[in-house]
Design an enzyme around this catalytic site. Structure first.
Site, PDB file in Angstrom:
ATOM      1  N   ASP A  91       0.860  -1.183   0.000  1.00 19.25           N
ATOM      2  CA  ASP A  91       0.000   0.000   0.000  1.00 19.25           C
ATOM      3  C   ASP A  91       0.894   1.230   0.000  1.00 19.25           C
ATOM      4  OD1 ASP A  91      -2.126   1.679   0.105  1.00 19.25           O
ATOM      5  OD2 ASP A  91      -2.752   1.159   2.138  1.00 19.25           O
ATOM      6  N   GLY A  93       0.249   4.301   1.237  1.00 20.21           N
ATOM      7  CA  GLY A  93       0.198   5.192   2.394  1.00 20.21           C
ATOM      8  C   GLY A  93      -0.960   6.156   2.407  1.00 20.21           C
ATOM      9  N   GLY A  94      -1.840   6.090   1.409  1.00 21.30           N
ATOM     10  CA  GLY A  94      -2.979   6.987   1.386  1.00 21.30           C
ATOM     11  C   GLY A  94      -3.855   6.847   2.613  1.00 21.30           C
ATOM     12  N   TYR A  95      -4.043   5.626   3.073  1.00 28.86           N
ATOM     13  CA  TYR A  95      -4.876   5.419   4.263  1.00 28.86           C
ATOM     14  C   TYR A  95      -4.208   5.984   5.508  1.00 28.86           C
ATOM     15  CZ  TYR A  95      -7.805   3.267   7.800  1.00 28.86           C
ATOM     16  OH  TYR A  95      -8.640   3.066   8.875  1.00 28.86           O
ATOM     17  N   ASP A 145      -3.172   7.955  -3.093  1.00 25.31           N
ATOM     18  CA  ASP A 145      -4.530   8.477  -3.181  1.00 25.31           C
ATOM     19  C   ASP A 145      -4.879   9.255  -1.924  1.00 25.31           C
ATOM     20  OD1 ASP A 145      -4.498   6.104  -1.603  1.00 25.31           O
ATOM     21  OD2 ASP A 145      -6.669   5.969  -1.794  1.00 25.31           O
ATOM     22  N   GLN A 187     -11.759   6.409  -5.444  1.00 27.48           N
ATOM     23  CA  GLN A 187     -12.273   7.104  -4.270  1.00 27.48           C
ATOM     24  C   GLN A 187     -13.596   7.785  -4.628  1.00 27.48           C
ATOM     25  OE1 GLN A 187     -11.338   6.953  -1.214  1.00 27.48           O
ATOM     26  NE2 GLN A 187      -9.262   6.098  -1.319  1.00 27.48           N
ATOM     27  N   GLY A 214     -11.407   3.797   0.520  1.00 25.46           N
ATOM     28  CA  GLY A 214     -12.275   4.728   1.215  1.00 25.46           C
ATOM     29  C   GLY A 214     -13.554   4.126   1.748  1.00 25.46           C
ATOM     30  N   ASP A 264      -7.834  -7.391   1.850  1.00 23.86           N
ATOM     31  CA  ASP A 264      -6.833  -7.394   2.925  1.00 23.86           C
ATOM     32  C   ASP A 264      -7.469  -6.798   4.163  1.00 23.86           C
ATOM     33  OD1 ASP A 264      -5.484  -4.554   3.828  1.00 23.86           O
ATOM     34  OD2 ASP A 264      -6.451  -4.409   1.881  1.00 23.86           O
ATOM     35  N   CYS A 302     -12.447 -27.575  12.099  1.00 23.79           N
ATOM     36  CA  CYS A 302     -11.246 -26.931  11.560  1.00 23.79           C
ATOM     37  C   CYS A 302     -10.052 -27.879  11.594  1.00 23.79           C
ATOM     38  CB  CYS A 302     -10.943 -25.667  12.369  1.00 23.79           C
ATOM     39  SG  CYS A 302      -9.486 -24.758  11.817  1.00 23.79           S
ATOM     40  N   CYS A 304      -6.821 -26.737  11.210  1.00 24.18           N
ATOM     41  CA  CYS A 304      -5.591 -25.984  11.430  1.00 24.18           C
ATOM     42  C   CYS A 304      -4.772 -26.605  12.561  1.00 24.18           C
ATOM     43  CB  CYS A 304      -5.899 -24.511  11.740  1.00 24.18           C
ATOM     44  SG  CYS A 304      -6.414 -24.172  13.436  1.00 24.18           S
ATOM     45  N   CYS A 307      -6.291 -26.076  16.131  1.00 17.13           N
ATOM     46  CA  CYS A 307      -7.462 -26.884  16.470  1.00 17.13           C
ATOM     47  C   CYS A 307      -7.149 -28.372  16.530  1.00 17.13           C
ATOM     48  CB  CYS A 307      -8.576 -26.624  15.458  1.00 17.13           C
ATOM     49  SG  CYS A 307      -9.323 -24.989  15.639  1.00 17.13           S
ATOM     50  N   HIS A 333      -4.903 -19.744  13.739  1.00 17.09           N
ATOM     51  CA  HIS A 333      -6.238 -20.304  13.466  1.00 17.09           C
ATOM     52  C   HIS A 333      -7.057 -19.351  12.604  1.00 17.09           C
ATOM     53  CE1 HIS A 333     -10.328 -21.816  14.000  1.00 17.09           C
ATOM     54  NE2 HIS A 333     -10.646 -20.563  14.312  1.00 17.09           N
TER      55      HIS A 333
END
Length: 367
Positions: A91, A93-95, A145, A187, A214, A264, A302, A304, A307, A333
């Site tokens: 990313d 860095g806009g966020y 952005d 956006q 956004g 993400d 599960c 994993c 578990c 998990h």
């Protein structure tokens, strides 16, 4: 990059496909665990591989502050620096500009901000953030952005869209590393005409993929799904679509239904570190007293590592004793749970049964 849609659901816009970039094959829809500072918190690359993670997200903004992009470049790139041979998306860095608003000053030229680490004043431009991502060497990079909060006046959102489009063009002009693919970010807050304007202009510029940013900033599920529905109509069918920062299972399934390919979020690991597990029948808050002598796994459905080997009683004990292993086992998990959810979603799309799969999933969550 090569992106192919391999199957469409019969009743919804859901689709499954594959992104090929470098030596990586990434099935979509895909969930990308967040490793902001070059690490998915409490988990090693081996853990991530064991739960079938194909791609992770890192943040160029944080990495340029510490350790610095030149350090990473001298080592040979981000993959070598963090010991991860899967795919990486960064990313821009806009966020962070949005979330650290008190430390930043935004203009058409770029963003002046005060480092949250040492207070140093810095200035980031679209050119600078693109160059940083080129130097770091991720597989997929994002345009710079401007993300606005919710609620937001339409005039303010309009300014941010114009700025985002101008910055996107500057990123395209700066982007030199053709081994990387560059995504533009749509956006426009919750305003239909602004989202459509932004999407149309980005598509004309010709990005390798398109993100919708956004959202998940307080607007709620109804408005988010409304934005996804009409925005997706203006994005090309032959390019991947990425919904940024959205990560609760129900929200992800809603977005898949609207044709989104990539996700993400910090939700699985942050919840895991705070003692909350996602399971086939709903959330388990491991510190609850009812699990003190519960000798069952977090989720009997599960497979994993957590578990298959540990009880809820033991996991509760780890958290009460402040043992780091508890954070690791719960996070492991949750990442497995999210990756398994994506695999099941892909299978249901291939069968043309995504709508039924989603309904059954949501029905089990209320049990």
């Amino acid at each position: 990059m090569d992106f192919k849609v391999l199957a469409h659901d019969k009743q919804t816009k859901a689709r499954c496909g594959e992104i090929r970039i470098a030596n990586h094959r990434i099935p979509t829809p895909v969930f990308m665990p967040v490793g902001t500072q070059g690490t998915v918190k409490t988990l090693t690359p081996l853990h991530l591989k064991e739960v079938n993670t194909k791609i992770i997200l890192c943040n160029a903004y944080h990495l340029c502050l510490r350790p610095g992009e030149q350090v990473i470049k001298r080592v040979g790139g981000l993959h070598k620096f963090i010991g991860w041979d899967g795919a990486i998306i960064t990313d821009s860095g806009g966020y962070q500009v949005f979330s650290l608003a008190k430390l930043t000053k935004v203009s058409d030229n770029g963003v002046e901000f005060q480092s949250p680490i040492d207070g140093t004043k810095l200035f980031l431009t679209p050119e600078r953030m693109t160059q940083i991502q080129n130097d770091i060497g991720a597989d997929i990079i994002m345009a710079f952005d401007e993300c606005v909060p919710y609620p937001c006046e339409q005039d303010r959102a309009s300014v941010a869209v114009k700025r985002t489009l101008s910055w996107a063009e500057r990123c395209l002009n700066t982007h030199k590393n053709k081994q990387q693919i560059l995504f533009g970010i749509v956006q426009g807050s919750v305003f239909r005409e602004l989202r459509i304007e932004c999407a149309r202009n980005l598509v004309e510029m010709g990005f390798d993929g398109y993100a919708i940013g956004g959202l998940s900033v307080g607007e709620g599920a109804f408005l988010m799904n409304e934005v996804l529905e009409y925005t997706g109509n203006y994005l090309p069918q032959d390019k991947p679509r990425y919904l940024m920062g959205v990560g609760f299972p129900g929200d992800i399934l809603d977005a898949i239904e609207q044709g989104i390919d990539m996700f993400d979020c910090v939700v699985p690991t942050r919840n895991g570190r705070n003692g909350c597990a996602f399971t086939s029948t709903g959330k388990v808050k491991i510190l609850n007293n009812q699990y003190k002598e519960d000798l069952k796994p977090l989720d009997e459905m599960c497979n994993c590592y957590t578990c298959q080997n540990f009880t809820k009683s033991y996991l509760r004990h780890l958290f009460l004793a402040n043992e780091i292993l508890g954070l690791t086992l719960m996070s492991l998990h949750n990442i497995y749970y999210f990756q398994n959810l994506m695999q099941q979603a892909r299978e249901s799309i291939r069968k043309g049964e995504f709508k039924d799969f989603k309904a059954n999933f949501l029905g089990r969550q209320s049990q």
